[in-house]
Design a protein around this motif. Sequence first.
Motif, PDB file in Angstrom:
ATOM      1  N   ALA A 185      52.733 -22.565  52.106  1.00  0.00           N
ATOM      2  CA  ALA A 185      52.625 -20.990  52.037  1.00  0.00           C
ATOM      3  C   ALA A 185      54.021 -20.429  51.417  1.00  0.00           C
ATOM      4  CB  ALA A 185      52.389 -20.502  53.265  1.00  0.00           C
ATOM      5  N   HIS A 186      54.017 -19.233  51.060  1.00  0.00           N
ATOM      6  CA  HIS A 186      55.214 -18.599  50.478  1.00  0.00           C
ATOM      7  C   HIS A 186      56.340 -18.908  51.257  1.00  0.00           C
ATOM      8  CE1 HIS A 186      57.898 -15.849  48.133  1.00  0.00           C
ATOM      9  NE2 HIS A 186      56.712 -15.756  47.399  1.00  0.00           N
ATOM     10  N   TRP A 187      57.328 -19.405  50.451  1.00  0.00           N
ATOM     11  CA  TRP A 187      58.796 -19.658  51.305  1.00  0.00           C
ATOM     12  C   TRP A 187      59.377 -18.367  52.355  1.00  0.00           C
ATOM     13  CZ3 TRP A 187      62.558 -16.241  50.188  1.00  0.00           C
ATOM     14  CH2 TRP A 187      62.555 -15.553  48.868  1.00  0.00           C
ATOM     15  N   GLN A 188      59.003 -17.201  51.881  1.00  0.00           N
ATOM     16  CA  GLN A 188      59.363 -16.012  52.462  1.00  0.00           C
ATOM     17  C   GLN A 188      58.890 -15.890  54.068  1.00  0.00           C
ATOM     18  OE1 GLN A 188      57.939 -12.785  49.798  1.00  0.00           O
ATOM     19  NE2 GLN A 188      57.957 -11.588  51.738  1.00  0.00           N
ATOM     20  N   TRP A 189      57.546 -16.431  54.195  1.00  0.00           N
ATOM     21  CA  TRP A 189      56.911 -16.343  55.342  1.00  0.00           C
ATOM     22  C   TRP A 189      56.910 -17.776  56.026  1.00  0.00           C
ATOM     23  CZ3 TRP A 189      53.069 -14.120  51.797  1.00  0.00           C
ATOM     24  CH2 TRP A 189      53.158 -12.505  51.573  1.00  0.00           C
ATOM     25  N   GLY A 235      54.147 -30.989  43.739  1.00  0.00           N
ATOM     26  CA  GLY A 235      55.538 -31.459  44.386  1.00  0.00           C
ATOM     27  C   GLY A 235      56.862 -30.411  43.775  1.00  0.00           C
ATOM     28  N   GLN A 236      56.861 -29.878  42.750  1.00  0.00           N
ATOM     29  CA  GLN A 236      57.655 -28.981  42.181  1.00  0.00           C
ATOM     30  C   GLN A 236      58.334 -27.901  43.200  1.00  0.00           C
ATOM     31  OE1 GLN A 236      56.382 -29.415  37.530  1.00  0.00           O
ATOM     32  NE2 GLN A 236      57.657 -27.472  38.361  1.00  0.00           N
ATOM     33  N   ARG A 237      59.607 -27.510  43.299  1.00  0.00           N
ATOM     34  CA  ARG A 237      60.060 -26.458  43.957  1.00  0.00           C
ATOM     35  C   ARG A 237      59.429 -25.190  44.020  1.00  0.00           C
ATOM     36  NH1 ARG A 237      65.722 -25.077  43.621  1.00  0.00           N
ATOM     37  NH2 ARG A 237      65.445 -25.383  41.400  1.00  0.00           N
ATOM     38  N   GLN A 238      59.271 -24.397  44.965  1.00  0.00           N
ATOM     39  CA  GLN A 238      58.713 -23.131  44.922  1.00  0.00           C
ATOM     40  C   GLN A 238      59.659 -22.047  44.263  1.00  0.00           C
ATOM     41  OE1 GLN A 238      57.226 -21.023  48.370  1.00  0.00           O
ATOM     42  NE2 GLN A 238      56.308 -22.822  49.314  1.00  0.00           N
ATOM     43  N   PHE A 239      60.860 -22.199  44.659  1.00  0.00           N
ATOM     44  CA  PHE A 239      61.891 -21.208  44.234  1.00  0.00           C
ATOM     45  C   PHE A 239      62.549 -21.726  43.043  1.00  0.00           C
ATOM     46  CE2 PHE A 239      64.481 -17.607  44.670  1.00  0.00           C
ATOM     47  CZ  PHE A 239      65.887 -17.867  44.361  1.00  0.00           C
ATOM     48  N   PRO A 270      52.302 -23.814  65.047  1.00  0.00           N
ATOM     49  CA  PRO A 270      53.179 -25.101  64.993  1.00  0.00           C
ATOM     50  C   PRO A 270      52.476 -26.119  64.909  1.00  0.00           C
ATOM     51  CG  PRO A 270      53.197 -23.970  67.366  1.00  0.00           C
ATOM     52  CD  PRO A 270      52.346 -23.338  66.319  1.00  0.00           C
ATOM     53  N   ALA A 271      51.048 -26.329  64.937  1.00  0.00           N
ATOM     54  CA  ALA A 271      50.417 -27.512  64.859  1.00  0.00           C
ATOM     55  C   ALA A 271      50.202 -28.017  63.535  1.00  0.00           C
ATOM     56  CB  ALA A 271      49.173 -27.622  65.690  1.00  0.00           C
ATOM     57  N   VAL A 272      50.443 -26.897  62.543  1.00  0.00           N
ATOM     58  CA  VAL A 272      50.406 -27.065  61.036  1.00  0.00           C
ATOM     59  C   VAL A 272      51.410 -27.795  60.322  1.00  0.00           C
ATOM     60  CG1 VAL A 272      49.770 -26.031  59.025  1.00  0.00           C
ATOM     61  CG2 VAL A 272      48.845 -25.346  60.908  1.00  0.00           C
ATOM     62  N   ARG A 273      51.413 -28.960  59.581  1.00  0.00           N
ATOM     63  CA  ARG A 273      52.534 -29.393  58.934  1.00  0.00           C
ATOM     64  C   ARG A 273      52.856 -28.909  57.682  1.00  0.00           C
ATOM     65  NH1 ARG A 273      49.814 -34.987  58.344  1.00  0.00           N
ATOM     66  NH2 ARG A 273      51.744 -35.376  57.072  1.00  0.00           N
ATOM     67  N   LEU A 274      53.653 -27.720  57.794  1.00  0.00           N
ATOM     68  CA  LEU A 274      53.884 -26.692  56.694  1.00  0.00           C
ATOM     69  C   LEU A 274      54.924 -27.411  55.892  1.00  0.00           C
ATOM     70  CD1 LEU A 274      53.133 -23.986  55.497  1.00  0.00           C
ATOM     71  CD2 LEU A 274      55.349 -23.310  56.621  1.00  0.00           C
ATOM     72  N   GLU A 275      54.955 -27.390  54.598  1.00  0.00           N
ATOM     73  CA  GLU A 275      55.605 -27.754  53.343  1.00  0.00           C
ATOM     74  C   GLU A 275      56.020 -26.589  52.588  1.00  0.00           C
ATOM     75  OE1 GLU A 275      54.166 -31.154  51.232  1.00  0.00           O
ATOM     76  OE2 GLU A 275      53.311 -32.191  53.109  1.00  0.00           O
ATOM     77  N   THR A 276      57.186 -26.175  52.708  1.00  0.00           N
ATOM     78  CA  THR A 276      57.815 -24.876  52.151  1.00  0.00           C
ATOM     79  C   THR A 276      58.382 -25.004  50.832  1.00  0.00           C
ATOM     80  OG1 THR A 276      59.928 -25.136  53.128  1.00  0.00           O
ATOM     81  CG2 THR A 276      58.081 -23.871  54.374  1.00  0.00           C
ATOM     82  N   ASP A 277      58.372 -26.391  50.143  1.00  0.00           N
ATOM     83  CA  ASP A 277      59.352 -26.516  48.960  1.00  0.00           C
ATOM     84  C   ASP A 277      58.541 -27.303  47.988  1.00  0.00           C
ATOM     85  OD1 ASP A 277      61.620 -25.776  47.699  1.00  0.00           O
ATOM     86  OD2 ASP A 277      62.618 -27.808  47.909  1.00  0.00           O
ATOM     87  N   LEU A 309      62.243 -25.087  35.430  1.00  0.00           N
ATOM     88  CA  LEU A 309      60.905 -25.749  35.665  1.00  0.00           C
ATOM     89  C   LEU A 309      61.031 -25.957  37.300  1.00  0.00           C
ATOM     90  CD1 LEU A 309      60.288 -27.755  32.535  1.00  0.00           C
ATOM     91  CD2 LEU A 309      59.621 -25.284  33.044  1.00  0.00           C
ATOM     92  N   GLY A 310      61.957 -26.234  37.900  1.00  0.00           N
ATOM     93  CA  GLY A 310      62.000 -26.827  39.342  1.00  0.00           C
ATOM     94  C   GLY A 310      61.726 -28.415  39.247  1.00  0.00           C
ATOM     95  N   THR A 311      62.084 -29.007  38.446  1.00  0.00           N
ATOM     96  CA  THR A 311      61.767 -30.372  38.438  1.00  0.00           C
ATOM     97  C   THR A 311      62.924 -31.132  37.407  1.00  0.00           C
ATOM     98  OG1 THR A 311      60.158 -32.217  37.991  1.00  0.00           O
ATOM     99  CG2 THR A 311      60.176 -30.666  36.359  1.00  0.00           C
ATOM    100  N   THR A 312      62.953 -32.432  37.604  1.00  0.00           N
ATOM    101  CA  THR A 312      63.907 -33.027  36.543  1.00  0.00           C
ATOM    102  C   THR A 312      63.478 -33.443  34.989  1.00  0.00           C
ATOM    103  OG1 THR A 312      63.363 -35.365  37.184  1.00  0.00           O
ATOM    104  CG2 THR A 312      64.778 -34.226  38.672  1.00  0.00           C
ATOM    105  N   PRO A 313      64.152 -33.708  34.091  1.00  0.00           N
ATOM    106  CA  PRO A 313      63.554 -34.096  32.890  1.00  0.00           C
ATOM    107  C   PRO A 313      62.650 -35.445  32.909  1.00  0.00           C
ATOM    108  CG  PRO A 313      66.038 -33.551  32.573  1.00  0.00           C
ATOM    109  CD  PRO A 313      65.458 -33.405  34.049  1.00  0.00           C
ATOM    110  N   LEU A 314      63.169 -36.261  33.615  1.00  0.00           N
ATOM    111  CA  LEU A 314      62.344 -37.528  33.627  1.00  0.00           C
ATOM    112  C   LEU A 314      61.224 -37.249  34.291  1.00  0.00           C
ATOM    113  CD1 LEU A 314      62.255 -40.625  33.196  1.00  0.00           C
ATOM    114  CD2 LEU A 314      63.285 -41.132  35.367  1.00  0.00           C
ATOM    115  N   ALA A 315      61.027 -36.522  35.534  1.00  0.00           N
ATOM    116  CA  ALA A 315      59.503 -36.257  36.222  1.00  0.00           C
ATOM    117  C   ALA A 315      58.705 -35.277  35.348  1.00  0.00           C
ATOM    118  CB  ALA A 315      59.882 -35.555  37.323  1.00  0.00           C
TER     119      ALA A 315
END
Length: 307
Positions: A117-121, A188-192, A130-137, A244-250
Motif C-alpha cells: 500500500a502507499h508508504w504514507q499509510w 520490486g522497484q522502490r515506491q519513493f 498485523p496479520a498481513v505481510r505488508l511490503e512498503t518499499d 527510476l528507483g532501480t539500478t542500471p544493471l537491473a
Amino acid sequence: MDENSNPFELGCATEVFGLRRPELGRDLYDFRLCSPAPRTAMRDGFFTLTGVAGLDAAETADTLIVPNRPDVEVPRRPAVLAAIRRAHARGARLVGFCSGAFTLAEAGVLDGRRATAHWQWADSFRARFPAVRLETDVLFVDDGDILTAAGSAAALDLGLYIVRLDHGAEVANSVSRRLVFAAHRDGGQRQFVERPVPDVPDESLAPVLAWAQERLDSTLAVSDLAARASVSQATLHRRFRAQLGTTPLAWLTGERLALACRLIERGEARFEVVARRSGLGTAANLRALMRRRIGLTPLEYRNRWCG
C-alpha cells in the motif's frame, strides 16, 4: 467502487482494462464499473457517478479491482466487503490499487498474505492489520490471486503487468504505447523516487535509455551506459536510483527480458537465438533469468503464448 473513491485509480483501471483496442483488432477485457449505490460521489465531491452497475456485477467477474479511497480509517460498506469475500471464495482474482489494500484487508482476504500500500499509510495499515505481510518499499506485489499496487502511478504499473500476464508482452507493449507510459517497471522497484528539479544541463536519463533500448542485442555494460551519458558509473547509479528507483544493471536486464518475451511471442523457437538477440547471451542464462523474474521457463512461456 465505493463512496469517496479516488478518480485517478478509477481512471487507471478504465484506461488499461476498459478501452477498445482497434489497433489490436480485439477488445482485451469485458470491463464494467460497479458500486453499492446508484449514485456514488467521488473523492472530495469532485463529481458524482450515476448509471453504473450494482454489486451484482461483481458476482461473475473474473477479476475484481478495488480502487483507492483516501479515508482509510472509515469502515467500508458491509455490502462491498461481502462482495469481495464472495469473489475470493469462488476463485476470482482480486486487485487493490493504493489504499484499496485496506478494503481487501478489512474483508479478511489478506490475512497471512503479501501485499503493499502507499508508504504514507504503512504504520496505520500495520496497526490495523498485523496479520498481513505488508511490503512498503515496492511498486506492486503479485501474491497469486491477489495483487496490490502502492501509490497512484503504480496502479498503471500493476495494470500493465496484469495485461502482460493475461495477453503477453507484445500486447502489453502496445497498451503502454497508447498510454505513453513505461511498458515494464519491476514491481520490486522502490515506491519513493526522488525527483529533484534538475539543474542545467538536463540530467534526464531518457536519451541514454533510448540509446540502450536500440542496442539490447549488443554487449552493453553499465560502463557503456555511463560513457554514453558522459558521467561516472557512480553518478549513473545515483541518477538511476533517483529517477527510476532501480539500478542500471537491473533496468538493462528487465529490458532484455521484455525483448526476449516479445521474440518468443513472435514465434522465435530457438532459445539460443532469443538469448543472443536480446543480449542475454546463452539459453541457459535466459532460462535462469526468466524463471527467477517471470516464474516461467522459456519453453513454458512459449507454450503459454504460442500454444
